[in-house]
Enzyme design. Structure first.
Site, PDB file in Angstrom:
ATOM      1  CG  HIS A  59      -1.694  -1.090   1.397  1.00 18.66           C
ATOM      2  ND1 HIS A  59      -2.832  -1.429   0.487  1.00 18.66           N
ATOM      3  CD2 HIS A  59      -2.044  -1.825   2.418  1.00 18.66           C
ATOM      4  CE1 HIS A  59      -3.389  -2.337   1.037  1.00 18.66           C
ATOM      5  NE2 HIS A  59      -3.008  -3.041   1.919  1.00 18.66           N
TER       6      HIS A  59
HETATM    7  O1  RIB Z   1      -5.165   0.568   4.130  1.00 20.12           O
HETATM    8  C1  RIB Z   1      -3.755   0.698   4.101  1.00 20.12           C
HETATM    9  C2  RIB Z   1      -3.122   1.672   5.092  1.00 20.12           C
HETATM   10  O2  RIB Z   1      -3.426   1.479   6.508  1.00 20.12           O
HETATM   11  C3  RIB Z   1      -1.381   1.700   5.114  1.00 20.12           C
HETATM   12  O3  RIB Z   1      -1.033   2.959   5.009  1.00 20.12           O
HETATM   13  C4  RIB Z   1      -1.320   0.766   6.270  1.00 20.12           C
HETATM   14  O4  RIB Z   1       0.168   1.165   6.710  1.00 20.12           O
HETATM   15  C5  RIB Z   1      -2.150   1.218   7.416  1.00 20.12           C
HETATM   16  O5  RIB Z   1      -1.832   2.448   7.726  1.00 20.12           O
END
Ligand code: RIB
Ligand code: CA
Length: 328
Positions: A253
């Site tokens: 992500h």
């Molecule tokens: O949904 C993914 C996000 O939420 C990423 O930034 C992960 O680190 C969590 O913070």
């Protein structure tokens, strides 16, 4: 070519750590500050984890680390240690050297004197049109900076946000993505600010999956401090995903949000009007994008550029090439 000056707002977090490694290893970027926010872990743990990562990577020029919001704007904090581990970094205290000492000892923490929102505002107003803010945690710091200093924050070049789910299901609830779910009020304030925002939602981040066997192969062939850290920080989560989904793979992500700044051609952006649900029910934190196929004048004007397509292969190649680079 001059470097892209970035501020990374983060709640490290395993994928945050991988994103910081990617940013610090990429010559296209100048990481001018790491601002921490409560999200995956408490903000105190986020400061500690950012400091530990900097000791592992030991970049030429160490960016300042600033402490930010301890909780969302109006809601209690709900952290995610179940996913990221008690320390937020895959429980690194399990790893020891051959001499039997901690491979990752407690880091020195040298905090910036300014709070995260203040440091963000000072850097942006001090370099009008130059600074890119990459938000890879809840948007609390960014919202507080915009609320306190809207004129200064309007001098930002671009804001890139990992968050939201447009057509994809959520990851923290069936409908919502974690960063926006954690602080939907902050997200709505940011989305209605009129600032130049690129959104990197689950629709694209769930298509860039890092597989355990790839990291094992990388460590076997390029056993650096960085690749060893990448292996150690992901090892526990690969095990969880193997149990949960039958495949030892994790979505990158936060690294993709950094990748989008390094090489904007990795994604296809679409201008959309996006709102965030701030109710307390099952829709909390959901992103509602106006994708209706009707004339533009019948819709609210777009407020975000939303990344809806990604060249996953090219991003994964970039990510691997960068984590394998020798530390300068
Ligand atoms: O949904 C993914 C996000 O939420 C990423 O930034 C992960 O680190 C969590 O913070
Ligand atoms: Ca994060």
């Amino acid at each position: 070519m001059s470097k892209i000056r970035v501020i990374i707002d983060t709640d490290p977090g395993i994928d945050d750590a991988l994103a910081l490694i990617l940013a610090l290893a990429s010559p296209e970027l100048s990481v001018e500050a790491i601002t921490t926010v409560a999200g995956n872990v408490t903000v105190a743990q986020a400061v500690r984890n950012a400091s530990l990562l900097l000791e592992v990577i030991d970049p030429h020029s160490r960016p300042p680390v600033a402490k930010g919001a301890t909780r969302p704007m109006t809601r209690p904090l709900r952290t995610a240690e179940g996913y990221h581990g008690e320390d937020g970094l895959g429980e690194l205290s399990r790893f020891k050297t051959e001499a039997g000492v901690l491979r990752y000892p407690e880091p020195q923490q040298r905090l910036a004197s300014q709070s995260a929102p203040t440091l963000m505002t000072e850097l942006i107003s001090g370099a009008p049109g130059e600074m890119v803010v990459i938000c890879i945690g809840p948007l609390t710091n960014l919202a507080m900076a915009i609320q306190a200093a809207p004129t200064e924050m309007a001098k930002v070049k671009e804001i890139v946000i990992m968050g939201g789910a447009i057509q994809a299901p959520g990851n923290v609830t069936p409908g919502a993505e974690f960063n926006l779910y954690t602080d939907p009020e902050a997200a709505r304030l940011v989305f209605t600010s009129g600032l130049p925002i690129t959104l990197v939602p689950l629709d694209v981040t769930q298509r860039v999956m890092l597989r355990a066997e790839l990291i094992e192969a990388v460590v076997r062939h390029i056993g650096s401090r960085v690749t060893q850290f990448v292996r150690d920080v992901t090892e526990r989560l690969f095990g969880i995903e193997q149990e949960r989904a039958g495949c030892a793979a994790i979505p990158l992500h936060d690294p993709l949000a950094v990748g989008v700044v390094i090489d904007p051609s990795l994604v296809v952006r679409r201008p959309l009007h996006v709102d965030v649900e701030t109710g307390a029910g099952s829709a909390q934190g959901m992103t509602i994008a106006d994708r209706r196929q009707i004339r533009e004048e019948w819709k609210q004007p777009p407020n975000l550029q939303v990344c809806m397509e990604v060249d996953a292969g090219r991003f994964m190649a970039l990510f691997l090439e960068r984590i394998c680079r020798p530390l300068t």
